[in-house]
Scaffold this motif. Structure first.
Motif, PDB file in Angstrom:
ATOM      1  N   TRP A 107       9.568 -87.025 -46.774  1.00 20.11           N
ATOM      2  CA  TRP A 107       8.453 -87.754 -46.168  1.00 20.11           C
ATOM      3  C   TRP A 107       7.454 -88.191 -47.240  1.00 20.11           C
ATOM      4  O   TRP A 107       6.996 -89.354 -47.240  1.00 20.11           O
ATOM      5  N   VAL A 108       7.108 -87.298 -48.157  1.00 20.22           N
ATOM      6  CA  VAL A 108       6.162 -87.639 -49.224  1.00 20.22           C
ATOM      7  C   VAL A 108       6.672 -88.842 -50.018  1.00 20.22           C
ATOM      8  O   VAL A 108       5.946 -89.813 -50.245  1.00 20.22           O
ATOM      9  N   VAL A 237       5.013 -85.810 -58.402  1.00 13.01           N
ATOM     10  CA  VAL A 237       4.201 -85.244 -57.326  1.00 13.01           C
ATOM     11  C   VAL A 237       4.902 -84.057 -56.671  1.00 13.01           C
ATOM     12  O   VAL A 237       4.280 -83.036 -56.361  1.00 13.01           O
ATOM     13  N   LEU A 238       6.213 -84.180 -56.474  1.00  9.08           N
ATOM     14  CA  LEU A 238       6.974 -83.113 -55.812  1.00  9.08           C
ATOM     15  C   LEU A 238       7.271 -81.946 -56.747  1.00  9.08           C
ATOM     16  O   LEU A 238       7.636 -80.866 -56.279  1.00  9.08           O
ATOM     17  N   SER A 239       7.128 -82.164 -58.048  1.00  2.65           N
ATOM     18  CA  SER A 239       7.436 -81.130 -59.048  1.00  2.65           C
ATOM     19  C   SER A 239       8.822 -80.543 -58.818  1.00  2.65           C
ATOM     20  O   SER A 239       9.004 -79.326 -58.753  1.00  2.65           O
ATOM     21  N   ALA A 305      -2.503 -92.064 -57.040  1.00  2.00           N
ATOM     22  CA  ALA A 305      -2.843 -92.581 -55.706  1.00  2.00           C
ATOM     23  C   ALA A 305      -2.242 -91.713 -54.619  1.00  2.00           C
ATOM     24  O   ALA A 305      -2.884 -91.437 -53.594  1.00  2.00           O
ATOM     25  N   ALA A 306      -1.011 -91.233 -54.843  1.00  2.00           N
ATOM     26  CA  ALA A 306      -0.367 -90.377 -53.844  1.00  2.00           C
ATOM     27  C   ALA A 306      -1.087 -89.044 -53.719  1.00  2.00           C
ATOM     28  O   ALA A 306      -1.297 -88.538 -52.600  1.00  2.00           O
ATOM     29  N   ARG A 309      -4.305 -89.393 -51.735  1.00  2.00           N
ATOM     30  CA  ARG A 309      -4.054 -89.573 -50.306  1.00  2.00           C
ATOM     31  C   ARG A 309      -3.510 -88.297 -49.668  1.00  2.00           C
ATOM     32  O   ARG A 309      -3.952 -87.887 -48.588  1.00  2.00           O
ATOM     33  N   LEU A 310      -2.564 -87.647 -50.334  1.00  2.00           N
ATOM     34  CA  LEU A 310      -1.896 -86.485 -49.755  1.00  2.00           C
ATOM     35  C   LEU A 310      -2.775 -85.239 -49.771  1.00  2.00           C
ATOM     36  O   LEU A 310      -2.825 -84.500 -48.779  1.00  2.00           O
ATOM     37  N   ALA A 311      -3.456 -84.999 -50.896  1.00  2.00           N
ATOM     38  CA  ALA A 311      -4.232 -83.764 -51.052  1.00  2.00           C
ATOM     39  C   ALA A 311      -5.698 -83.953 -50.677  1.00  2.00           C
ATOM     40  O   ALA A 311      -6.198 -83.311 -49.745  1.00  2.00           O
TER      41      ALA A 311
END
Length: 325
Positions: A107-108, A237-239, A305-306, A309-311
């Protein structure tokens, strides 16, 4: 689902209700993981409608797929499908105890503009026996762009993963970007142009004495650079360490641009094995993309940007609440 609940309520996620001949199922289970490539007939009951299917277990390399009572499997539906237009479906025992790790990772990445497979949580039942919550996702193939109404026909698709099992031994990984032969073709579309472009791309990723600009221009002529930078940003981002130079990679040749797109696959966010560092230069493609200053800057902008928005804005937490609710 609360295992201690005396009267649990009805499922609020789709139920996969499968029926497989008991003798055929026992035969597969007795020979796991080597039986993982063998299909048997099955039927899928969905909202009172029976759908004919082929069933097989999967995942010989990863024990969580085939050990214990909750085993990963694949369904192939040639006729009707409750998940149309998708006809090849993986039903996976989630690797993380929270069950939704890979689902959330998909989803991310999707919110970041990365091509991803269809993915949803389901409850599985086989021959009347509850198996539990599992993750269902599309098996990528030549229909990837057709399923998304981006192209009317099948398109060239390559899978980068461990070699297929040919005897009762586990295959060794091979460096995907070292040779075009290390990529398996997964489409009915003509492969001539795609193979030629894949060979050129692998040559462009090799280290040599050519200047950086020469490699940059050669790579840019063969991949959708923005799609790939978004993909690299999602890996950051997902590491994840579960997409690397040996497995879990997909290439789709977009016929509109004649450039390759990546598809995120089995990312497992924040899932580093104990004692191993998280790293973000996963293969030769990552190495070259991050060497070009303007590309690395754009990758970082997508990632920043992600994360905002996500955190900061709470999008990740809100969606996670919706998933587990």
């Amino acid at each position: 689902m609360d295992g201690f609940a005396e009267e649990p309520g009805p499922h609020r996620i789709p139920v996969i209700d499968l029926h497989v001949d008991a003798a055929a199922l026992d035969s597969l289970q007795r020979d796991l993981p080597w039986s993982g490539g063998r299909n048997v007939k099955a039927s899928l009951l969905h909202q009172g409608v029976e759908h004919k299917a082929r069933f097989r277990y999967r995942g010989a390399v990863t024990p969580s797929h085939f050990l214990g009572g909750k085993k990963s499997f694949r369904l192939s539906l040639k006729g009707s499908s409750p998940w149309a237009p998708y006809r090849k479906l993986n039903v996976i025992n989630p690797k993380a105890h929270n069950l939704v790790n890979n689902h959330m990772a998909t989803w991310v990445a999707g919110t970041m503009g990365v091509p991803v497979p269809m993915d949803e949580m389901v409850f599985a039942r086989i021959n009347g026996r509850d198996i539990g919550v599992m993750e269902l996702y599309e098996q990528v193939d030549g229909g990837f762009m057709r399923h998304r109404h981006l192209w009317p026909d099948e398109v060239p698709v390559y899978k980068g993963d461990f070699p297929p099992i040919t005897d009762r031994t586990l295959p060794k990984g091979r460096t995907l970007w070292a040779d075009a032969a290390h990529w398996a073709y997964e489409s009915d579309a003509d492969s001539a142009v795609a193979h030629e472009r894949l060979v050129r791309l692998i040559n462009a990723l090799r280290k040599d004495t050519l200047p950086l600009e020469a490699h940059r221009d050669s790579i840019a002529a063969l991949i959708d650079v923005d799609a790939w930078l978004r993909y690299e940003a999602a890996l950051l981002v997902l590491s994840t360490v579960h997409i690397d130079q040996y497995h879990n990679q997909w290439l789709v040749l977009d016929p509109r641009t004649q450039r390759f797109l990546p598809v995120l696959w089995d990312a497992l966010m924040l899932f580093s094995p104990p004692g191993e560092p998280l790293y973000h230069v996963n293969d030769a493609m990552s190495w070259w993309l991050l060497r070009v200053p303007e590309w690395r800057l754009q990758r970082d902008r997508h990632a920043y940007a992600a994360m905002r928005r996500l955190a900061r804005d709470g999008c990740f937490a809100r969606h996670l609440d919706d998933v587990v609710d």
